[in-house]
Design a protein around this motif. Sequence first.
Motif, PDB file in Angstrom:
ATOM      1  N   GLY A  54      87.381  -6.333  55.321  1.00 20.24           N
ATOM      2  CA  GLY A  54      87.158  -4.914  55.561  1.00 20.24           C
ATOM      3  C   GLY A  54      88.385  -4.088  55.239  1.00 20.24           C
ATOM      4  O   GLY A  54      88.304  -2.996  54.674  1.00 20.24           O
ATOM      5  N   CYS A  55      89.556  -4.644  55.584  1.00 21.17           N
ATOM      6  CA  CYS A  55      90.794  -3.924  55.300  1.00 21.17           C
ATOM      7  C   CYS A  55      91.015  -3.822  53.800  1.00 21.17           C
ATOM      8  O   CYS A  55      91.470  -2.784  53.309  1.00 21.17           O
ATOM      9  N   LEU A 100      86.476  -0.234  60.869  1.00 24.11           N
ATOM     10  CA  LEU A 100      86.512  -1.692  60.834  1.00 24.11           C
ATOM     11  C   LEU A 100      85.616  -2.289  61.917  1.00 24.11           C
ATOM     12  O   LEU A 100      85.009  -3.341  61.723  1.00 24.11           O
ATOM     13  N   GLY A 101      85.533  -1.612  63.051  1.00 19.94           N
ATOM     14  CA  GLY A 101      84.669  -2.100  64.116  1.00 19.94           C
ATOM     15  C   GLY A 101      83.209  -2.086  63.692  1.00 19.94           C
ATOM     16  O   GLY A 101      82.456  -3.034  63.936  1.00 19.94           O
ATOM     17  N   ARG A 102      82.824  -0.991  63.015  1.00 24.55           N
ATOM     18  CA  ARG A 102      81.427  -0.928  62.558  1.00 24.55           C
ATOM     19  C   ARG A 102      81.174  -1.970  61.477  1.00 24.55           C
ATOM     20  O   ARG A 102      80.101  -2.565  61.408  1.00 24.55           O
ATOM     21  N   PHE A 103      82.181  -2.200  60.648  1.00 29.68           N
ATOM     22  CA  PHE A 103      82.019  -3.226  59.620  1.00 29.68           C
ATOM     23  C   PHE A 103      81.898  -4.600  60.250  1.00 29.68           C
ATOM     24  O   PHE A 103      81.098  -5.436  59.816  1.00 29.68           O
ATOM     25  N   GLN A 104      82.683  -4.827  61.297  1.00 28.96           N
ATOM     26  CA  GLN A 104      82.627  -6.121  61.978  1.00 28.96           C
ATOM     27  C   GLN A 104      81.239  -6.331  62.595  1.00 28.96           C
ATOM     28  O   GLN A 104      80.718  -7.449  62.620  1.00 28.96           O
ATOM     29  N   ALA A 105      80.628  -5.237  63.076  1.00 26.96           N
ATOM     30  CA  ALA A 105      79.317  -5.346  63.712  1.00 26.96           C
ATOM     31  C   ALA A 105      78.235  -5.736  62.710  1.00 26.96           C
ATOM     32  O   ALA A 105      77.224  -6.330  63.090  1.00 26.96           O
ATOM     33  N   THR A 106      78.437  -5.409  61.426  1.00 28.97           N
ATOM     34  CA  THR A 106      77.407  -5.782  60.440  1.00 28.97           C
ATOM     35  C   THR A 106      77.401  -7.279  60.185  1.00 28.97           C
ATOM     36  O   THR A 106      76.470  -7.808  59.599  1.00 28.97           O
ATOM     37  N   GLU A 107      78.491  -7.952  60.583  1.00 23.35           N
ATOM     38  CA  GLU A 107      78.604  -9.417  60.422  1.00 23.35           C
ATOM     39  C   GLU A 107      78.400  -9.853  58.979  1.00 23.35           C
ATOM     40  O   GLU A 107      77.801 -10.886  58.703  1.00 23.35           O
ATOM     41  N   THR A 158      90.929 -11.638  61.800  1.00 22.58           N
ATOM     42  CA  THR A 158      89.912 -12.562  61.286  1.00 22.58           C
ATOM     43  C   THR A 158      89.652 -12.298  59.817  1.00 22.58           C
ATOM     44  O   THR A 158      90.001 -11.243  59.284  1.00 22.58           O
ATOM     45  N   PHE A 159      88.976 -13.221  59.170  1.00 24.21           N
ATOM     46  CA  PHE A 159      88.698 -13.101  57.743  1.00 24.21           C
ATOM     47  C   PHE A 159      87.869 -11.856  57.461  1.00 24.21           C
ATOM     48  O   PHE A 159      88.123 -11.120  56.499  1.00 24.21           O
TER      49      PHE A 159
END
Lengths: 378, 348
Positions: free
Chosen positions: B78-79, B16-23, B72-73
Amino acid sequence: MAESSVLTLNSNVPVFEYTDVSSKEFHIGSFRDLWLNALNPDVYSYSDTTPDIQDVQLIEEMGIEPETLEELKNMCSVESLRSEHEDTDTVPADSQLSTLKLRKRRQEYKESLTRDHIDRHEAYANELEMICVGKKPEDLGDLVPEGELILTFNVLYPVLFQRFKHVRAYQTLNVLGSQKLTELKDAICCVSDLQVFGEFSNSPDMVPQFISKDHYKSAFFFFNGTFYNDMRFPECRDISATTIEWARTRDFPEFEIAKMEDTCFHDLKMKVGFPYYYTHQGDCEHVVILTDIRLVHQDDCLDKKLYPLITHKHRVVTRKCSVCHTYISRWVTSNDALAPTDPCLFCEQCFRLFHYDDKLEKVGDFVAYAYVDPGTFN
Amino acid sequence: MDHFKGPLKNDCEELLGRFQATESVRFERFSAIWKDMNFSSIFFDKPDPKERRHFARLALSVVSPYFHPPYTFQIRVGCLYLLYGLFHTQLCTPKEKIRIALKDWKDVMQFQQDAENAQHHDVVYIFKKLMSDKAFHFTAMPKMLFCRMKREDGKGKKVCEEFVDPPTRTQELITTDVLEELVNVHEHYENLKKAVFTDSDPNVNLVEQNLVSKLNNAILTYSNWQENHTKAEQLDAGEGPSNQDSSRRAQLLASIKSRSYGQVMEASKARRHRQSQLVLSSDGDHTSNTSSKKKRPPSLKNRTQLRFKIQGTEREKLTNATRLWNLSKVKEDKVTEKKKQFTWRSKP
């Protein structure tokens, strides 16, 4: 939007009373109605919509073109997530995932152990689950209706051993919301139901065939301040009366009584995860926990006749005879001058051979009782 | 099996962290990360149906909390993708389902509505596909509750801070509606005052004239400060020149303090019997590292051996003496492998 505001205010929406331990009280029938109002009936029906109809529905609901839908299907297909090598039975050697590293370590440790064979009982336990899953009845009248609730109860065995408090043995039962409490009561297997009373050292052949279950039929459930008594048979008595009398003399709130055979689970108000109480045989007490309530799903067992369904049963080690260590014990003796321990267990043959001579006369002084092994339900 | 909860949580948070980084909230980005981590191999194991089912259930229950607020959304999207992936790549049949509690259903519907409004077609498609695949169990509570009175260590409860929006309590309190109402009330009040008092008496001016605009400005400056503050904290990885001064000063202070506490004042002659001693506070760590394994009390065999140790050697001599006839036996290579206990937590 009005529906969602109703959900927040309604006291029948289950919330945690103690986080991760138990929930607050709510009415089960109303909880079911809330879910059924919130959901589209297609969502919980047993039939699957065909892919064509699904596509049409999606196009309508999302307001997109058919080409967009095709694109979406390609992009979001499950195939894009599967890994290249399909060897699902081995843990991949090089992996960044910490779960797999732990699993590999555990597997290597297990392989280093000298004995590694599957227990016979565990093999059967798997089969028990597999039989009931997805089973549809032959007679459609026995089909569990859509939107029915399934409640899962854990019934703990009465604590017998001081040493084994870390592992609480229990059996798990699934019941339908529309079933009566008496059906749950009949489905609970407890070894004390099978006990035979009486001392039979003088007449070992005359062990009577009746068991306690037939003699002492009274039982009660205690849920949230109400005692539900089993009054189906004329010999059943209200055994909760003594407790209610006692509570009245002290500073306890007033308890109520009701009949077990008239109440179904939809009428109850319960807390999920809270320990409740079941007593039978006068003093055999079990703790009962309601672990889960959910709507029925098409993959569940759909045959009404099979409920209450036992999904998990804790195995108890069977006690074998002290003499031969081969056969399951049927007799227990006390005050026995011939036996090494008091009490001592014997199987049928060893008991006869040991305690009775050729003329079938009692040798030595002892008292003998019929013994029912706790592992009979394995 | 519960020991897998920690590593599972780590893996999911990494994904999820890597997904968040893709913005982004696009599924292609997610599936690229998934494939890169080879996440579907998380289910690979010896074919034992009971273990597989238990693990699948655990995986879905570990991931489910990320689907609901306060995350966050983007994390919730991602989840959703992660649940979709786990549901379809699990190896047991029939598949383990995702649990949704009644109290969280409203949030789920809101989430779907937001995704539809923002025209995130892939999010909506995946959610509808999961619904039509009957992937959900509609339950009373999010987890099965067994009345576990023993609290596990609080690690399970931590909400990953990076996945949550920064707190916006002031903005939630003073919304545009509230400000509008305040403006209306203020105008009404001013009009009433004018109606009562013909000339403006300065003693009657008890309320700030520009109350609403000042309040608005205050809120805006606060939110700007919050943003800058968080950005500054992120940039603070390397020490800036101003930080160096402050850290040097802090070090100086710390050294002075340690010297003063290190020196123990010598008691006067009258009080020599009550000398003060320096107690080091380094022993505080022992209590927190208590191992969860309870030490088993020594067995009867060990206890008797310990008690009769002196006599034990004599017994050995006696037993050895009678074994003279064993000399002809072939000596077996005794591989004394002590069975090590499996440690779930690996040593760093």
